[in-house]
Design an enzyme around this catalytic site. Sequence first.
Site, PDB file in Angstrom:
ATOM      1  N   TYR A  14      37.821  48.427  33.059  1.00  0.00           N
ATOM      2  CA  TYR A  14      38.477  49.284  33.115  1.00  0.00           C
ATOM      3  C   TYR A  14      39.994  49.398  32.020  1.00  0.00           C
ATOM      4  O   TYR A  14      39.875  48.355  32.213  1.00  0.00           O
ATOM      5  CB  TYR A  14      39.582  48.984  34.796  1.00  0.00           C
ATOM      6  N   LYS A  67      37.958  51.124  46.460  1.00  0.00           N
ATOM      7  CA  LYS A  67      36.772  52.292  46.192  1.00  0.00           C
ATOM      8  C   LYS A  67      35.625  51.627  47.113  1.00  0.00           C
ATOM      9  O   LYS A  67      36.498  51.783  48.464  1.00  0.00           O
ATOM     10  CB  LYS A  67      36.696  51.895  44.773  1.00  0.00           C
ATOM     11  N   ARG A  83      53.962  39.068  54.661  1.00  0.00           N
ATOM     12  CA  ARG A  83      54.508  38.372  53.355  1.00  0.00           C
ATOM     13  C   ARG A  83      53.008  37.565  52.778  1.00  0.00           C
ATOM     14  O   ARG A  83      52.656  37.182  52.220  1.00  0.00           O
ATOM     15  CB  ARG A  83      55.294  38.585  52.116  1.00  0.00           C
ATOM     16  N   ASP A 117      34.705  41.017  37.549  1.00  0.00           N
ATOM     17  CA  ASP A 117      35.016  42.387  38.268  1.00  0.00           C
ATOM     18  C   ASP A 117      34.381  43.141  39.136  1.00  0.00           C
ATOM     19  O   ASP A 117      33.484  43.825  38.122  1.00  0.00           O
ATOM     20  CB  ASP A 117      35.950  43.367  38.198  1.00  0.00           C
TER      21      ASP A 117
HETATM   22  N1  PLP Z   1      39.193  47.385  38.758  1.00  0.00           N
HETATM   23  C1  PLP Z   1      38.216  48.714  38.447  1.00  0.00           C
HETATM   24  C2  PLP Z   1      36.761  48.503  37.764  1.00  0.00           C
HETATM   25  C3  PLP Z   1      38.734  49.709  38.809  1.00  0.00           C
HETATM   26  O1  PLP Z   1      38.021  50.850  37.891  1.00  0.00           O
HETATM   27  C4  PLP Z   1      39.660  50.103  39.534  1.00  0.00           C
HETATM   28  C5  PLP Z   1      40.401  50.974  39.021  1.00  0.00           C
HETATM   29  O2  PLP Z   1      40.199  52.163  38.947  1.00  0.00           O
HETATM   30  C6  PLP Z   1      41.206  48.970  39.579  1.00  0.00           C
HETATM   31  C7  PLP Z   1      39.898  47.565  38.920  1.00  0.00           C
HETATM   32  C8  PLP Z   1      42.400  48.692  39.885  1.00  0.00           C
HETATM   33  O3  PLP Z   1      41.836  48.995  41.283  1.00  0.00           O
HETATM   34  P1  PLP Z   1      43.129  49.483  42.001  1.00  0.00           P
HETATM   35  O4  PLP Z   1      43.510  51.043  41.001  1.00  0.00           O
HETATM   36  O5  PLP Z   1      42.856  49.723  43.179  1.00  0.00           O
HETATM   37  O6  PLP Z   1      45.038  49.245  41.758  1.00  0.00           O
END
Ligand code: PLP
Length: 373
Positions: A92, A189, A39, A164
């Site tokens: 998101y 992703k 962890r 992000d």
């Molecule tokens: N940021 C973006 C732009 C996303 O599209 C997503 C999920 O679709 C996330 C963050 C969150 O990621 P996770 O699903 O791996 O927690």
Amino acid sequence: MDIRPKITPIYQTSVFKFQDLTELETYFQEPGSSYMYSRNGNPNSDELAEAVNKLEGGAGAVATGSGMATIFAALMAYCRAGDHVLCAADIYGGSSALLNAELSRVGITVTYVPFEQLYNLGQFVQPTTRLLLAETISNPLLRVADLRRLADECHRHDLKLVVDNTFASPILTKPLDLGADITLHSVTKYISGHSDVTAGVTVAADAETAARLRQITMIYGLTLSPMESWLAVRGLKTLRLRVREHSHNALAIAKMLQQHPAVRAVYYPGLPQHEQHAVASEQGHGLFGGMLSFKLDDDPEAVSDFMRRVKRFPFAPSLAGVDSSLSYPLGTSHRNLTPEQQETLGISVGLVRLSVGIEPVEELIADLEQALS
Ligand code: PLP
């Protein structure tokens, strides 16, 4: 026997052994010299974090159990109870849910900034505002933020810029080079790229923030498992090749959709008509990524009909795998917004988001054409 694997093995262990108290003390005195408990750190998750850190040009990074965990870690690195954050309105849905439903409960408040106001933050800033959270390329309408301008605007108001970078990937854009303080990914992703991993990485521009991110990840238990880390590292090795193919295919598909009579609008930064085409081209070095959205008639039956007919784009609400897929923002990622917010952001009944894979593009185009006909 001297075993020297070319690839880092999977250290599928929750704990590591110490020989004696001297070794224990060395662990604490010389951070990074050995491991104690997974962890707190594991060779596989560190390998992933370091690889993304290097790609993004950071001072240190941590791998986490999901993209959401990584957004949480980034926000907690700068905020405490009583603080206020700014968040780009085009974001998101999970990020806004984290801010609205959870961080609000621990006394961190949020104001959403419309895309058009992002370079004019004065009216939104409060004495307790700490940061702005924004996406390089927004989900789901592919609006592209001018990160250098945004970083200058944030720093003018003494705010941190947290980016992000999931949709762009570091192949298109490296936010830290443009002035951001933190850049982060849903590794789920493009970084891992094969739709078989759930993970995140946060990268800091400075060592102090990187240490804080490690502390948060360890104490909240946001850590990524060895197996997931290993898979993500393997995926990352082909990121550059994949993103080129994703981008090439998405541009060809965007052009086809633009001509199609059943399509009302196409959102892809690679199209010259896209409002941020110039900045997207500069920031992406001529690549625009594999994500695009388009509008059918605002009729659920037309959307469902398209979903049923299309073969190469299964409706699977994620993105960025080597195999194409589609998603429906109104019913999935942006479901929890109010109808007014959905309307303001242009997330309508007819909006479909494509994650264009790396298959032969003529096969993808033929499939879309038959599904739209
Ligand atoms: N940021 C973006 C732009 C996303 O599209 C997503 C999920 O679709 C996330 C963050 C969150 O990621 P996770 O699903 O791996 O927690």
